[in-house]
Design a protein around this motif. Structure first.
Motif, PDB file in Angstrom:
ATOM      1  N   PRO A 189      37.473  26.082 -47.263  1.00 52.82           N
ATOM      2  CA  PRO A 189      37.566  27.012 -46.125  1.00 52.82           C
ATOM      3  C   PRO A 189      39.004  27.335 -45.781  1.00 52.82           C
ATOM      4  CG  PRO A 189      35.913  25.367 -45.679  1.00 52.82           C
ATOM      5  CD  PRO A 189      36.543  24.983 -46.985  1.00 52.82           C
ATOM      6  N   SER A 190      39.288  28.635 -45.581  1.00 56.18           N
ATOM      7  CA  SER A 190      40.625  29.086 -45.209  1.00 56.18           C
ATOM      8  C   SER A 190      40.443  30.278 -44.292  1.00 56.18           C
ATOM      9  CB  SER A 190      41.396  29.502 -46.465  1.00 56.18           C
ATOM     10  OG  SER A 190      40.717  30.615 -47.036  1.00 56.18           O
ATOM     11  N   MET A 197      31.320  32.483 -48.983  1.00 55.76           N
ATOM     12  CA  MET A 197      30.201  31.725 -48.421  1.00 55.76           C
ATOM     13  C   MET A 197      29.807  32.221 -47.036  1.00 55.76           C
ATOM     14  SD  MET A 197      28.778  29.825 -50.457  1.00 55.76           S
ATOM     15  CE  MET A 197      27.703  28.865 -49.421  1.00 55.76           C
ATOM     16  N   LEU A 198      30.779  32.767 -46.261  1.00 54.09           N
ATOM     17  CA  LEU A 198      30.439  33.278 -44.933  1.00 54.09           C
ATOM     18  C   LEU A 198      29.467  34.445 -45.066  1.00 54.09           C
ATOM     19  CD1 LEU A 198      30.821  33.322 -41.874  1.00 54.09           C
ATOM     20  CD2 LEU A 198      32.752  34.875 -42.202  1.00 54.09           C
ATOM     21  N   GLY A 256      34.709  29.156 -47.101  1.00 53.74           N
ATOM     22  CA  GLY A 256      35.055  28.843 -48.483  1.00 53.74           C
ATOM     23  C   GLY A 256      34.375  29.793 -49.460  1.00 53.74           C
ATOM     24  N   THR A 257      34.520  29.526 -50.729  1.00 51.01           N
ATOM     25  CA  THR A 257      33.823  30.321 -51.749  1.00 51.01           C
ATOM     26  C   THR A 257      33.074  29.376 -52.663  1.00 51.01           C
ATOM     27  OG1 THR A 257      35.754  30.218 -53.190  1.00 51.01           O
ATOM     28  CG2 THR A 257      35.560  32.145 -51.757  1.00 51.01           C
ATOM     29  N   ASP A 258      32.072  29.958 -53.421  1.00 56.63           N
ATOM     30  CA  ASP A 258      31.272  29.081 -54.265  1.00 56.63           C
ATOM     31  C   ASP A 258      31.787  29.107 -55.714  1.00 56.63           C
ATOM     32  OD1 ASP A 258      30.429  31.466 -55.220  1.00 56.63           O
ATOM     33  OD2 ASP A 258      28.325  31.213 -54.657  1.00 56.63           O
ATOM     34  N   TRP A 259      31.008  28.559 -56.643  1.00 61.47           N
ATOM     35  CA  TRP A 259      31.463  28.397 -58.026  1.00 61.47           C
ATOM     36  C   TRP A 259      31.572  29.713 -58.773  1.00 61.47           C
ATOM     37  CZ3 TRP A 259      26.995  27.421 -55.755  1.00 61.47           C
ATOM     38  CH2 TRP A 259      25.849  28.066 -56.235  1.00 61.47           C
TER      39      TRP A 259
END
Lengths: 309, 212, 286
Positions: free
Chosen positions: C59-60, C74-75, C66-69
């Motif tokens: 998360p930033s 993700m939001l 955050g982001t996934d693989w």
């Protein structure tokens, strides 16, 4: 033993929307109870009788604020002390069998009260047995559930809970409405016996006839104040001080059955002066500017400036 | 005339009789007292006469007509507990208008303030609420009023006030009243005639000294 | 006694305006839930596309969840999933409440064998494990979004139906309803004026308190794979996928959508409780 002075109870309530108003339901209530006496508290519904009981027991709702002083055995009654004393030194005889746990045998319920008061289990058992014997409850009543006992027996069970608690002060809240006259007399006699053992008893009722059967003194409440505190003999001997008490006495069906017209003022619109001024036959200019103070007249207390006449 | 002839009642065939072979009559404009010890089914009898319950045997009639099942019942019952006889979610004026709306001077005679009309039942005291419950029944359609311990919860002054207003109205409109109560002085004060269910037959005791 | 100032027995409690608090809570919860539902129209689908250069970011500010693989935000995925779940839950809970109202009213007013049969059905539904029944029904009607809605609608009504029935019975046997009949009011009038004001608040509150169950069970069905189809970003599916990555340290994949789900469910809960307090003329004074 119990001394209540200048008690006031104020509720905060919501009007339309979000505005809040303060509603003072009890103003300047005074009452004194000695050991060994029955003090009857009479008045119309809405005169603050039940709220007084709730205030003494410390069971007013959250939005209530209490002012004035309440002393029990000389010590002020704080919320913590109320909680500590409730059911032990101060006991309530409730209105109906509806206050018993419907799923528990009545003997067990009375016994639990005794145990909560510090008796050991066997001692509590004996206490229950003795109390039931004393009130002519058959031995098998002990094993009955509340719905199995008759109305008269239920009263005796409710009084038993106060007896085993060893309470100094017993408050009976409307113990008699709608009952057959024989049961009324019986219940009141039980309260009388409690006083003879040296306890103080407060009998809250709207039925002045029932109150006079057993009470030593009668406190008459009107619109949240004590209008008069008179001894029970004052009623029959015509020594009543406050016009409202006299009106109550006259309006009994066995007397004249003549009421004073009008209604008790509502807490939202209390008159500035004497609370009874709008219905009073004696009213004069002097009654209107301020509330009369409680003062001694002919060995009683009264809140009326014309009481001497 | 309101009559109950040979009334028997029980809640179910296997249960004991609550009311057995009761016969009584109330004339228009008459005030009749009904007394009996607890457990004699006074309230049940009141409910039979007002059509809340149907008798197992026997019949209730007003001027030889059975009570209507659907329309306004000419026999109205006033309960002991006014709190249970009003919808807690209704305002007072709505409660008053449920039957035939009472007239303004009726409300004044019963001491009902116009300020009460916008409130909810839990904001009124028992005495105030009982006046509302009574006002609801005092209209031209009511021929008989049954008061089941109507003032047992009220103080002496309010009791006398309410009865005064009710009897003024019923005398003026020739309404028959049945007073069900334990309170012997009250019944004696109010009634032209007293029925004692405890006595074997319904002997009618005429009592003098009725309140004006 | 001397003329000392009498000590306050119970000081007037410093309490803020409680009705104001209640209304604020209701407003905030409703706003939050509406925001979640309608967020998908505002943020669009852009975040759903894979951006392989930004894989597995914690998360930033740029990616609060955050982001996934695959580098998906993700939001965006969580909001899409939550929005879908809320809409499915809304539909299922409303259908369930309608069933409850119908059966509860029928049982309470008709009585006799109708009441007996309805009570029996309620008891049967209660005796079966909830999740098993859900899975069976969802499976029987062929799974997918439709399956989830039907399964949730068909399993969540019994407790509310019981409440409605009890309310109807209580009101029906009360003195004031009996009296209303004697005042010449028709059964329909009595139902409209005495029954409805009592049952509607119960129903409304019951409906709102059903949502969290409906949403959680929808998520559960999707999580085990017989609910909403895997290519849609339902919250249950996101959570299921994240399970594989939790052990590798990508905690945000599970925690962030989980928090969103928790918050949404809780929002409904608060909404229901506060609405209940407000609708009852007794407690609304407190």
């Amino acid at each position: 033993m119990l001394s209540v002075s200048n008690l006031s109870v104020t509720f905060s309530q919501y009007e339309k929307g979000l505005r809040r108003k303060q509603l003072t339901v009890i103003t300047d209530l005074d009452l004194e109870v000695q050991a060994g006496e029955v003090v009857a508290v009479v008045g119309a519904s809405g005169s603050g009788k039940s709220l007084l009981a709730h205030a003494i027991l410390g069971i007013l709702p959250e939005n209530a604020a209490v002012g004035g002083t309440m002393l029990f055995h000389g010590q002020p009654l704080t919320p913590e002390r109320c909680q500590q004393l409730r059911g032990k030194a101060i006991a309530l005889v409730p209105q109906s069998v509806g206050y018993l746990d419907p799923l528990m045998r009545v003997g067990q319920q009375v016994q639990r009260v005794a145990q909560l008061n510090g008796l050991s289990k066997p001692a509590a058992r004996t206490a229950v047995k003795q109390t039931f014997q004393r009130y002519d409850l058959p031995p098998q009543a002990d094993r009955c559930y509340p719905f199995q006992v008759s109305g008269g027996m239920a009263r005796r069970v409710l009084v038993s809970t106060a007896v085993v608690s060893q309470a100094d002060l017993v408050i009976a809240d409307e113990p008699t409405p709608g009952l057959h006259p024989d049961v009324v007399t019986e219940t009141l006699n039980h309260l009388r016996e409690l006083a003879q053992e040296g306890r103080g008893v407060i009998l809250i009722t709207h039925d002045i006839g029932a109150a006079l059967l057993v009470a030593d003194r009668v406190a008459v409440f009107y619109a949240g104040t004590t209008a008069e505190i008179a001894s029970a003999q004052d009623f029959a001997s015509g020594n009543l001080r406050h016009p409202y008490t006299q009106a109550l006495w006259r309006s009994l069906p066995q007397n004249d059955f003549v009421p004073v017209p009008g209604t008790q003022p509502s807490p939202e619109a209390l008159p500035v002066g004497c609370l009874f001024s709008d219905r009073c036959p004696w009213v004069t200019e002097a009654c209107l500017p301020e509330r009369p103070a409680l003062r001694a007249v002919r060995r009683g207390l009264v809140r009326c400036i014309h009481a001497d006449r | 005339m309101l009559t109950g002839e040979g009334l028997w009642f029980r809640y179910a065939p296997q249960l004991p009789w609550v009311i057995q072979a009761q016969t009584l009559a109330v004339e228009p404009g008459e005030v009749v007292g009904l007394m009996a010890p607890s457990g004699f089914g006074k309230t049940t009898l009141a409910k039979l006469l007002a059509g809340y319950l149907a008798p197992t045997k026997g019949r209730v009639s007003v001027d030889s007509q059975p009570l209507p099942r659907r329309r306004y019942c000419p026999v109205q019952l006033v309960f002991q507990n006014p709190e249970l006889a009003v919808n807690p979610r209704w305002r007072i004026d709505q409660i008053l208008r449920e039957g035939h709306p009472p007239q303004m001077h009726q409300l004044d005679a019963l001491g009902i303030h116009s300020g009460w009309l916008t409130r909810y039942p839990h904001e009124l005291s028992g005495g105030e609420l009982q006046r509302i419950a009574i006002a609801r029944t005092l209209n031209s359609q009511t021929r008989y009023l049954i008061a089941d311990e109507m003032t047992a919860m009220l103080d002496a002054n309010t009791q006398a006030l309410i009865w005064q207003a009710v009897l003024d109205y019923t005398r003026a409109h020739q309404i028959g009243v049945l007073v069900v109560s334990h309170d012997w002085p009250l019944v004696r004060r109010l009634c032209d005639r007293i029925l004692d269910l405890a006595a074997d037959q319904d002997h009618c005791t005429l009592v003098s000294g009725v309140a004006e | 006694m001397t003329t000392l100032a009498p000590p306050q027995i119970r000081a007037p409690k410093k309490q803020s305006n409680r009705r104001q608090q209640t209304l604020w809570t209701i407003g905030l919860c409703a706003f939050f839930l509406a925001a979640v539902i309608f967020s998908t129209w505002v943020i669009g689908d852009a975040g759903l596309n894979p951006v392989l250069t930004q894989r597995n970011q914690s998360p930033s500010l740029a990616h609060p969840f955050g982001t996934d693989w695959l580098g998906r935000d993700m939001l965006t995925r969580s909001l899409h999933g939550m929005s879908l779940s809320l809409r499915v839950g809304l539909l299922a809970a409303t259908a369930s409440a309608a069933i409850a109202a119908l059966l509860g009213l029928a049982a309470g007013t008709l009585g006799g064998w109708v009441d007996a049969v309805i009570c029996w059905i309620i008891d049967v539904c209660f005796s079966l494990p909830h999740l098993v029944l859900l899975i069976l029904i969802a499976f029987a009607v062929g799974g997918g979004t439709r399956g989830v809605i039907i399964a949730v609608a068909l399993t969540h009504w019994p407790s509310l139906a019981r409440v409605v029935r009890a309310e109807v019975l209580q009101v029906n046997s009360s003195d004031y309803v009996q009296l209303s009949h004697r005042l010449g009011r028709s059964p329909a009038w009595v139902a409209r004026h005495h029954m409805v004001p009592h049952v509607v608040p119960q129903l409304l509150v019951g409906l709102i308190l059903l949502f969290p169950h409906a949403i959680l069970h929808e998520a559960a069905l999707s999580f085990i794979g017989i609910g909403i189809s895997p290519h849609l970003p339902a919250i249950g599916i996101i959570l299921a996928e994240s399970m594989r990555h939790l052990s590798t340290g990508y905690w945000w994949l599970g925690v962030m959508p989980g928090l969103l789900l928790l918050l949404s469910v809780k929002a409904f809960d608060w909404l229901g409780e506060n609405l209940r307090a407000l609708l009852d003329p007794r407690t609304s004074q407190g």
